[in-house]
Design an enzyme around this catalytic site. Structure first.
Site: not given
Length: 333
Positions: A127, A231
């Site tokens: 994505l 992240h």
């Protein structure tokens, strides 16, 4: 401005390549490599073109399209079955407990064990939303459209679905986890390994990765701190996954230590809550916004829309190319 999710085409290569260059590394499913992206689009075209409604090792690539300009501004991928033709490796986090009578003490050591436990699952991933479009719920549209696609083609997907989140990457593009674990055995930087994996697959992991467990206490502080953390750019994605019912239950990526989340496919909220509706009329209405999808395989499309009973708002109907008598799937926001 209207956006829709649709099946990727070979003509989307240039747009996907430009987005791939913006990912910043560690994004294995969207490598900035044209031959690799061409291979993905070809594999996706074969998946969309497969007629028999059965579980196979398919890859479906979807894109977010601005219907006014025709520009592709985001993408996502669905793997119907992982780990069949090649191993699907993860690190499983576990604990080894040992007791010493002489010292009257119990010692517990956290360990990382190379695992293929997640073979045979479906995976949602890849994505990416263009930085200029990160508003208006487009990220949620991309993410949740995948689940409506799965519901539309349920026989083609496994009973468990996973999602791997990118782990921590430092300012120089390196991975503290990679440097502390696998980098010691592979003789290459994280960026080199990540690019090689994205283009060539991870059979080299099977060839070179040590098979014995790794004691977490023996890793550097930076490597230990990275285990299971997404992240910073992936925190919103993690929250969306949690909202769909995914949980992080002890598996991390072997490259960057990012969390792997999983859920029973039929318990994914967007799948469980989606309902089929036959359109009776195209009329403005005051219903709350929802994800609306229709079509099979290469004709699948999804967008935001307002659906009240059998009524759908005109903009959504135009974006989807539907009218009275057509059937849609509706997943509430």
């Amino acid at each position: 401005m209207a956006f829709r999710i649709r099946a990727a085409r070979t003509s989307d290569l240039a747009a996907l390549y430009e987005m791939a260059k913006l990912t910043g590394g560690g994004f294995t499913n969207l490598p900035p490599d044209k031959p690799a992206l061409i291979a993905k689009l070809e594999r996706s075209a074969a998946a969309f073109g497969r007629i028999d409604d059965t579980l196979g090792e398919d890859l479906f690539v979807l894109v977010l399209e601005n219907t006014e300009t025709g520009q592709v501004r985001g993408t996502c991928q669905i793997f119907s079955l992982v780990g069949m033709s090649a191993p699907f490796y993860s690190y499983r986090i576990g604990t080894l407990t040992q007791h010493s009578k002489e010292l009257a003490r119990t010692f517990r050591a956290d360990m990382l064990t190379l695992s293929t436990d997640l073979e045979g699952t479906s995976e949602v991933g890849g994505l990416f939303l263009h930085p200029h479009e990160r508003a208006g719920g487009l990220g949620m549209l991309i993410a949740r459209s995948r689940y409506l696609f799965i519901k539309q083609h349920r026989a083609r997907f496994a009973d468990t679905t996973i999602a791997e989140l990118r782990g921590l990457i430092d300012e120089s593009g390196g991975s503290p986890f990679w440097d502390g674990v696998a980098g010691r055995f592979f003789g290459m930087s994280f960026q080199e390994a990540d690019e090689f994996n994205a283009i060539n697959g991870h059979q080299f992991i099977a060839d070179l990765m040590p098979k014995h467990p790794v004691y977490v206490a023996m890793l550097s502080e930076a490597a230990r701190a990275a285990i299971g953390l997404p992240h910073p750019s992936g925190r919103a994605a993690m929250r969306m996954l949690e909202g769909e019912g995914f949980t992080a239950d002890g598996y991390v990526d072997i490259f960057d230590g990012g969390p792997t989340m999983r859920v029973r496919t039929d318990r994914i909220r967007s799948i469980a809550d989606a309902r089929a509706v036959t359109i009776a009329s195209v009329t403005p209405n005051e219903a709350p916004r929802a994800i609306v999808a229709c079509g099979q395989l290469q004709d699948f499309v999804a967008t935001w829309g307002c659906v009240d009973g059998g009524t759908i708002d005109p903009e959504a109907a135009k974006t989807l190319g539907i009218g009275a008598g057509d059937e849609i799937l509706v997943a509430p926001q």
